[in-house]
Structure formats: structure tokens, C-alpha cells
Design a protein around this motif. Structure first.
Motif, PDB file in Angstrom:
ATOM      1  N   MET A  12       1.925 -10.698 -14.403  1.00 30.25           N
ATOM      2  CA  MET A  12       3.357 -10.915 -14.538  1.00 30.25           C
ATOM      3  C   MET A  12       4.269  -9.822 -15.282  1.00 30.25           C
ATOM      4  O   MET A  12       3.447  -9.152 -15.927  1.00 30.25           O
ATOM      5  N   ASN A  13       5.299  -9.865 -15.226  1.00 32.04           N
ATOM      6  CA  ASN A  13       6.400  -8.716 -16.016  1.00 32.04           C
ATOM      7  C   ASN A  13       6.677  -9.443 -17.391  1.00 32.04           C
ATOM      8  O   ASN A  13       7.476 -10.600 -17.173  1.00 32.04           O
ATOM      9  N   ARG A  23       3.723  -4.862 -17.334  1.00 31.74           N
ATOM     10  CA  ARG A  23       3.083  -5.606 -16.339  1.00 31.74           C
ATOM     11  C   ARG A  23       1.707  -6.099 -17.432  1.00 31.74           C
ATOM     12  O   ARG A  23       0.942  -5.302 -18.102  1.00 31.74           O
ATOM     13  N   PRO A  76      13.605 -20.899 -11.100  1.00 29.06           N
ATOM     14  CA  PRO A  76      13.382 -19.849 -10.090  1.00 29.06           C
ATOM     15  C   PRO A  76      14.428 -18.756 -10.380  1.00 29.06           C
ATOM     16  O   PRO A  76      15.535 -18.994 -10.931  1.00 29.06           O
ATOM     17  N   VAL A  77      13.961 -17.709 -10.240  1.00 35.20           N
ATOM     18  CA  VAL A  77      14.963 -16.298 -10.127  1.00 35.20           C
ATOM     19  C   VAL A  77      16.079 -16.514  -9.255  1.00 35.20           C
ATOM     20  O   VAL A  77      15.573 -16.647  -7.908  1.00 35.20           O
ATOM     21  N   SER A  82      11.191 -17.486  -4.535  1.00 32.33           N
ATOM     22  CA  SER A  82       9.902 -16.204  -4.256  1.00 32.33           C
ATOM     23  C   SER A  82       9.784 -15.953  -5.713  1.00 32.33           C
ATOM     24  O   SER A  82       8.583 -15.381  -5.959  1.00 32.33           O
ATOM     25  N   GLU A  83      10.350 -16.088  -6.775  1.00 30.57           N
ATOM     26  CA  GLU A  83      10.277 -15.449  -8.227  1.00 30.57           C
ATOM     27  C   GLU A  83      10.392 -16.584  -9.282  1.00 30.57           C
ATOM     28  O   GLU A  83      11.529 -17.342  -9.027  1.00 30.57           O
ATOM     29  N   CYS A  85      10.996 -17.390 -13.383  1.00 31.23           N
ATOM     30  CA  CYS A  85      11.048 -17.199 -14.782  1.00 31.23           C
ATOM     31  C   CYS A  85      10.485 -18.108 -15.703  1.00 31.23           C
ATOM     32  O   CYS A  85      10.782 -19.338 -15.693  1.00 31.23           O
ATOM     33  N   ARG A  98       8.341 -12.749 -16.080  1.00 28.66           N
ATOM     34  CA  ARG A  98       8.652 -13.167 -14.416  1.00 28.66           C
ATOM     35  C   ARG A  98       7.415 -12.964 -13.560  1.00 28.66           C
ATOM     36  O   ARG A  98       6.421 -12.108 -13.909  1.00 28.66           O
ATOM     37  N   ALA A  99       7.247 -13.770 -12.438  1.00 31.23           N
ATOM     38  CA  ALA A  99       6.180 -13.898 -11.771  1.00 31.23           C
ATOM     39  C   ALA A  99       6.527 -14.253 -10.102  1.00 31.23           C
ATOM     40  O   ALA A  99       7.495 -15.023 -10.218  1.00 31.23           O
ATOM     41  N   SER A 100       5.866 -13.734  -9.323  1.00 32.31           N
ATOM     42  CA  SER A 100       5.764 -14.250  -7.924  1.00 32.31           C
ATOM     43  C   SER A 100       5.700 -15.759  -7.969  1.00 32.31           C
ATOM     44  O   SER A 100       4.552 -15.838  -8.775  1.00 32.31           O
ATOM     45  N   ALA A 101       6.187 -16.420  -7.288  1.00 24.75           N
ATOM     46  CA  ALA A 101       5.943 -17.976  -7.084  1.00 24.75           C
ATOM     47  C   ALA A 101       4.632 -18.101  -6.421  1.00 24.75           C
ATOM     48  O   ALA A 101       3.795 -19.208  -6.591  1.00 24.75           O
TER      49      ALA A 101
END
Length: 141
Positions: A12-13, A23, A76-77, A82-83, A85, A98-101
């Protein structure tokens, strides 16, 4: 009785500002003994790992729409799937991640195969299990 857990890992960021993010590795865990909860263990550089526990349903809801009250908010972002928060509030400060879903969705799918959403242990089943445990103690003592 076989005891199975679901585990996963993702990067995750950790967002420090609009220009700076780090990261970090995050371990995901789900244990059917606590069927409503998921555990996120954040491995922060130079610090001990930090674990947050929150509702599995909150994670599921937050992937597709804003969800959460109190210390954990997920959305969701930009309204996309797709991403994701995740905002964590604590007395020590707030964290924006933040992470990829996709890996979160895959993790939730694996938890659902183990304990389907909505079929977590009910109060009546818990009462029966507690009665069995107490009967076992009486017989042992």
C-alpha cells in the motif's frame, strides 16, 4: 476440527502529502474464530508492525462506496473500483493509505469461501457452543 485462516500480503502507499508517499507491506488476516473481523498489519519502516482490526463488511463496502464511521473510513478513489483509500484515525494521528482494489477483492473472496458473508456464527450458535464448552469444564472438574 480443522482450523483454517486466510492470509494475504499487499503493498500500500502511505500518503504523507500530495507529493510524497511511502510504499509499505501490509499483511492481511482473517480468522473464522472472529468471523466479522479482518486484520491489517502495517510494516512501517523503522517501527514495530502496527495491527488494525475492523469489520470485514466495512472493507467490502468501502471498495465500491464510501463506508465507515469512527476510526476507519474506506472509499474508492475517484469513484472508481480500481483503487481504494483507507483512512485510519488514532490518538497518535491519522494515516491515509491507498491500495489497488484487486488484491483486497481477492482476499475478501477467499474469506467468503471460508465463511460466506451473512453466514457468520449467530447468537444462538454461539450460545450452543458456549454451553458445550461449559459442559466440558464441568465434566473435566
Amino acid at each position: 476440527m480443522q482450523h483454517t485462516t486466510v492470509q494475504g500480503h499487499l503493498v500500500m502507499n502511505l500518503v504523507a502529502s500530495n507529493e510524497l508517499s511511502f510504499r509499505i507491506v501490509v499483511d492481511l488476516a482473517y480468522d473464522p474464530i472472529d468471523p466479522y473481523a479482518v486484520r491489517f498489519t502495517f510494516h512501517l519502516p523503522g517501527d514495530e508492525p502496527v495491527t488494525w482490526v475492523f469489520a470485514r463488511e466495512l472493507l467490502l463496502d468501502g471498495i465500491s462506496r464510501p463506508a465507515g464511521e469512527g476510526d476507519v473510513h474506506i472509499h474508492p478513489v475517484s469513484g472508481e473500483l480500481s483503487e481504494v483509500c483507507i483512512v485510519l484515525h488514532s490518538p497518535d494521528g491519522d494515516a491515509l493509505l491507498r491500495a489497488s482494489a484487486a488484491p483486497l477483492i481477492a482476499f475478501l473472496a477467499r474469506t467468503d469461501r471460508l465463511v460466506p458473508m451473512g453466514q457468520e456464527i449467530t447468537g444462538g450458535e454461539l450460545d450452543a457452543e458456549l454451553a458445550d464448552i461449559l459442559r466440558g469444564r464441568e465434566n473435566a472438574g
